[in-house]
Design a protein around this motif. Structure first.
Motif, PDB file in Angstrom:
ATOM      1  N   MET A   1      17.648 -11.468   0.592  1.00  0.00           N
ATOM      2  CA  MET A   1      17.384 -10.526   0.781  1.00  0.00           C
ATOM      3  C   MET A   1      16.978  -9.363  -0.299  1.00  0.00           C
ATOM      4  O   MET A   1      15.880  -8.448   0.092  1.00  0.00           O
ATOM      5  CB  MET A   1      18.162 -10.363   1.379  1.00  0.00           C
ATOM      6  N   ARG A   2      17.750  -9.127  -1.087  1.00  0.00           N
ATOM      7  CA  ARG A   2      17.245  -8.256  -2.600  1.00  0.00           C
ATOM      8  C   ARG A   2      15.762  -8.111  -2.867  1.00  0.00           C
ATOM      9  O   ARG A   2      14.988  -6.930  -3.241  1.00  0.00           O
ATOM     10  CB  ARG A   2      17.939  -8.668  -3.884  1.00  0.00           C
ATOM     11  N   GLN A   3      15.605  -9.614  -2.538  1.00  0.00           N
ATOM     12  CA  GLN A   3      13.685  -9.790  -3.781  1.00  0.00           C
ATOM     13  C   GLN A   3      13.136  -8.446  -2.324  1.00  0.00           C
ATOM     14  O   GLN A   3      11.629  -7.994  -2.458  1.00  0.00           O
ATOM     15  CB  GLN A   3      13.654 -11.354  -3.550  1.00  0.00           C
ATOM     16  N   GLU A   4      13.382  -9.343  -0.574  1.00  0.00           N
ATOM     17  CA  GLU A   4      12.666  -8.963  -0.187  1.00  0.00           C
ATOM     18  C   GLU A   4      12.550  -7.552  -0.278  1.00  0.00           C
ATOM     19  O   GLU A   4      11.313  -6.888  -0.304  1.00  0.00           O
ATOM     20  CB  GLU A   4      13.059  -9.367   1.145  1.00  0.00           C
ATOM     21  N   LYS A   5      13.608  -6.575  -0.266  1.00  0.00           N
ATOM     22  CA  LYS A   5      13.619  -5.542  -0.513  1.00  0.00           C
ATOM     23  C   LYS A   5      12.806  -4.548  -1.854  1.00  0.00           C
ATOM     24  O   LYS A   5      11.941  -3.552  -0.808  1.00  0.00           O
ATOM     25  CB  LYS A   5      14.649  -4.792  -0.422  1.00  0.00           C
ATOM     26  N   ILE A   6      12.697  -5.395  -2.494  1.00  0.00           N
ATOM     27  CA  ILE A   6      12.656  -4.755  -3.724  1.00  0.00           C
ATOM     28  C   ILE A   6      10.442  -4.948  -3.559  1.00  0.00           C
ATOM     29  O   ILE A   6       9.507  -4.214  -4.029  1.00  0.00           O
ATOM     30  CB  ILE A   6      12.443  -5.880  -5.045  1.00  0.00           C
ATOM     31  N   LYS A   7      10.610  -5.919  -2.918  1.00  0.00           N
ATOM     32  CA  LYS A   7       8.389  -6.409  -2.612  1.00  0.00           C
ATOM     33  C   LYS A   7       8.047  -5.570  -1.170  1.00  0.00           C
ATOM     34  O   LYS A   7       7.175  -4.483  -2.223  1.00  0.00           O
ATOM     35  CB  LYS A   7       8.587  -7.962  -1.752  1.00  0.00           C
ATOM     36  N   THR A   8       9.123  -5.254  -0.728  1.00  0.00           N
ATOM     37  CA  THR A   8       8.959  -3.793   0.264  1.00  0.00           C
ATOM     38  C   THR A   8       8.233  -2.571  -0.508  1.00  0.00           C
ATOM     39  O   THR A   8       8.017  -2.096   0.071  1.00  0.00           O
ATOM     40  CB  THR A   8       9.642  -4.028   1.408  1.00  0.00           C
ATOM     41  N   ALA A   9       9.814  -2.467  -1.447  1.00  0.00           N
ATOM     42  CA  ALA A   9       9.206  -1.030  -1.903  1.00  0.00           C
ATOM     43  C   ALA A   9       8.525  -1.336  -2.837  1.00  0.00           C
ATOM     44  O   ALA A   9       7.502   0.251  -3.001  1.00  0.00           O
ATOM     45  CB  ALA A   9      10.645  -0.862  -3.183  1.00  0.00           C
ATOM     46  N   LEU A  10       7.658  -2.433  -3.717  1.00  0.00           N
ATOM     47  CA  LEU A  10       6.393  -1.885  -3.910  1.00  0.00           C
ATOM     48  C   LEU A  10       5.459  -2.161  -3.432  1.00  0.00           C
ATOM     49  O   LEU A  10       4.589  -0.945  -3.594  1.00  0.00           O
ATOM     50  CB  LEU A  10       6.905  -3.246  -4.784  1.00  0.00           C
ATOM     51  N   CYS A  11       5.602  -2.514  -2.410  1.00  0.00           N
ATOM     52  CA  CYS A  11       4.272  -2.668  -1.489  1.00  0.00           C
ATOM     53  C   CYS A  11       4.200  -1.475  -1.380  1.00  0.00           C
ATOM     54  O   CYS A  11       3.100  -0.019  -0.335  1.00  0.00           O
ATOM     55  CB  CYS A  11       4.169  -3.280   0.086  1.00  0.00           C
ATOM     56  N   TRP A  12       5.020  -0.357  -0.530  1.00  0.00           N
ATOM     57  CA  TRP A  12       5.273   0.822  -0.203  1.00  0.00           C
ATOM     58  C   TRP A  12       4.730   2.376  -1.593  1.00  0.00           C
ATOM     59  O   TRP A  12       4.097   3.416  -1.312  1.00  0.00           O
ATOM     60  CB  TRP A  12       6.014   1.594   0.402  1.00  0.00           C
ATOM     61  N   MET A  13       5.402   1.967  -2.644  1.00  0.00           N
ATOM     62  CA  MET A  13       4.792   2.232  -3.617  1.00  0.00           C
ATOM     63  C   MET A  13       3.398   2.774  -3.810  1.00  0.00           C
ATOM     64  O   MET A  13       2.909   3.178  -3.989  1.00  0.00           O
ATOM     65  CB  MET A  13       6.026   2.038  -5.003  1.00  0.00           C
ATOM     66  N   LEU A  14       2.469   1.157  -3.583  1.00  0.00           N
ATOM     67  CA  LEU A  14       1.667   0.730  -4.107  1.00  0.00           C
ATOM     68  C   LEU A  14       0.549   1.964  -2.872  1.00  0.00           C
ATOM     69  O   LEU A  14      -0.316   2.721  -3.270  1.00  0.00           O
ATOM     70  CB  LEU A  14       0.838  -0.304  -3.703  1.00  0.00           C
ATOM     71  N   VAL A  15       0.988   1.712  -1.616  1.00  0.00           N
ATOM     72  CA  VAL A  15       0.047   3.113  -0.972  1.00  0.00           C
ATOM     73  C   VAL A  15       0.699   4.581  -0.952  1.00  0.00           C
ATOM     74  O   VAL A  15      -0.498   5.109  -1.311  1.00  0.00           O
ATOM     75  CB  VAL A  15       1.068   2.948   0.595  1.00  0.00           C
ATOM     76  N   ILE A  16       1.624   4.632  -1.686  1.00  0.00           N
ATOM     77  CA  ILE A  16       1.977   6.355  -2.334  1.00  0.00           C
ATOM     78  C   ILE A  16       1.131   6.898  -3.621  1.00  0.00           C
ATOM     79  O   ILE A  16       0.225   7.312  -3.816  1.00  0.00           O
ATOM     80  CB  ILE A  16       3.067   6.234  -2.202  1.00  0.00           C
ATOM     81  N   VAL A  17       1.092   5.532  -4.589  1.00  0.00           N
ATOM     82  CA  VAL A  17      -0.198   5.991  -5.434  1.00  0.00           C
ATOM     83  C   VAL A  17      -1.581   5.823  -5.380  1.00  0.00           C
ATOM     84  O   VAL A  17      -2.336   6.959  -5.746  1.00  0.00           O
ATOM     85  CB  VAL A  17       0.236   4.601  -7.015  1.00  0.00           C
ATOM     86  N   CYS A  18      -1.950   5.281  -4.100  1.00  0.00           N
ATOM     87  CA  CYS A  18      -3.200   4.904  -3.652  1.00  0.00           C
ATOM     88  C   CYS A  18      -3.449   6.513  -2.816  1.00  0.00           C
ATOM     89  O   CYS A  18      -4.488   7.286  -3.015  1.00  0.00           O
ATOM     90  CB  CYS A  18      -3.240   4.184  -3.089  1.00  0.00           C
ATOM     91  N   MET A  19      -2.741   6.445  -2.362  1.00  0.00           N
ATOM     92  CA  MET A  19      -2.756   8.288  -1.799  1.00  0.00           C
ATOM     93  C   MET A  19      -3.192   9.076  -2.543  1.00  0.00           C
ATOM     94  O   MET A  19      -3.399  10.289  -2.704  1.00  0.00           O
ATOM     95  CB  MET A  19      -1.384   8.835  -0.190  1.00  0.00           C
ATOM     96  N   GLY A  20      -1.874   8.555  -3.528  1.00  0.00           N
ATOM     97  CA  GLY A  20      -2.341   9.642  -4.968  1.00  0.00           C
ATOM     98  C   GLY A  20      -2.978  10.276  -5.649  1.00  0.00           C
ATOM     99  O   GLY A  20      -3.743  10.934  -5.605  1.00  0.00           O
ATOM    100  N   VAL A  21      -3.764   8.867  -6.177  1.00  0.00           N
ATOM    101  CA  VAL A  21      -5.222   8.641  -6.730  1.00  0.00           C
ATOM    102  C   VAL A  21      -6.974   9.512  -5.820  1.00  0.00           C
ATOM    103  O   VAL A  21      -6.959  10.500  -5.991  1.00  0.00           O
ATOM    104  CB  VAL A  21      -5.818   7.165  -6.977  1.00  0.00           C
ATOM    105  N   ILE A  22      -6.503   9.168  -4.326  1.00  0.00           N
ATOM    106  CA  ILE A  22      -7.566   9.625  -3.691  1.00  0.00           C
ATOM    107  C   ILE A  22      -6.506  11.471  -3.666  1.00  0.00           C
ATOM    108  O   ILE A  22      -8.183  12.302  -3.465  1.00  0.00           O
ATOM    109  CB  ILE A  22      -7.150   8.960  -1.896  1.00  0.00           C
ATOM    110  N   PHE A  23      -6.228  11.423  -3.608  1.00  0.00           N
ATOM    111  CA  PHE A  23      -5.736  13.257  -2.976  1.00  0.00           C
ATOM    112  C   PHE A  23      -5.652  13.692  -4.556  1.00  0.00           C
ATOM    113  O   PHE A  23      -7.146  14.936  -4.744  1.00  0.00           O
ATOM    114  CB  PHE A  23      -3.787  13.751  -3.414  1.00  0.00           C
TER     115      PHE A  23
END
Length: 155
Positions: free
Chosen positions: A1-23
């Protein structure tokens, strides 16, 4: 369960990083952006020769590709969060971010808000969704084949 939460957080962090690079890329002045495009254009001309690429093509392809990547990341994050594909929502989120990106460029020296750029960005989102679903189907196919292979070895 904890590993799934880490994967989910990592995926959303990648989205935010990509948005930051575009910005960040959209925050560059027209001269800085043109210099960057010119460097890439020269590199492509050195590899493929003259008359195949223009500054216009390089700039519009960059628009398309950055939002293709963002949509792939949105799809991955939504899939990791909900355990199902959410292609239309990913396209909508990417297209909405593209609209805010174009609006943001109104406040950058020498840049402008262009409807055509938003359309190109949104086409990139559609390509990202198509790319994601192809990868998703390929992974499922490979998993099914490997499971059948493992099962047949145990017979």
């Amino acid at each position: 369960m904890r590993q799934e939460k880490i994967k989910t957080a990592l995926c959303w962090m990648l989205v935010i990083v990509c948005m930051g690079v575009i910005f960040w890329l959209s925050s560059r002045t027209a001269d800085e952006s043109a210099a960057q495009s010119g460097t890439i254009l020269q590199w492509l001309i050195n590899i493929f020769g003259d008359n195949l690429f223009t500054d216009f093509i390089v700039r519009k392809a960059a628009h398309c590709l950055e939002f293709t990547g963002l949509c792939v990341l949105f799809n991955l994050a939504f899939y990791q969060t909900r355990k199902k594909t959410m292609l239309l929502i990913s396209i909508a989120c990417t297209s909405l971010y593209a609209a805010t990106d174009e609006f943001h460029q109104l406040f950058v020296a020498g840049r402008s808000c262009q409807f055509t750029d938003w359309l190109i960005d949104s086409c990139g989102a559609i390509l990202g969704a198509i790319g994601f679903i192809i990868l998703y189907k390929a992974i499922i196919y490979i998993k099914q084949k490997s499971t059948k292979f493992i099962d047949s070895e145990n017979i």
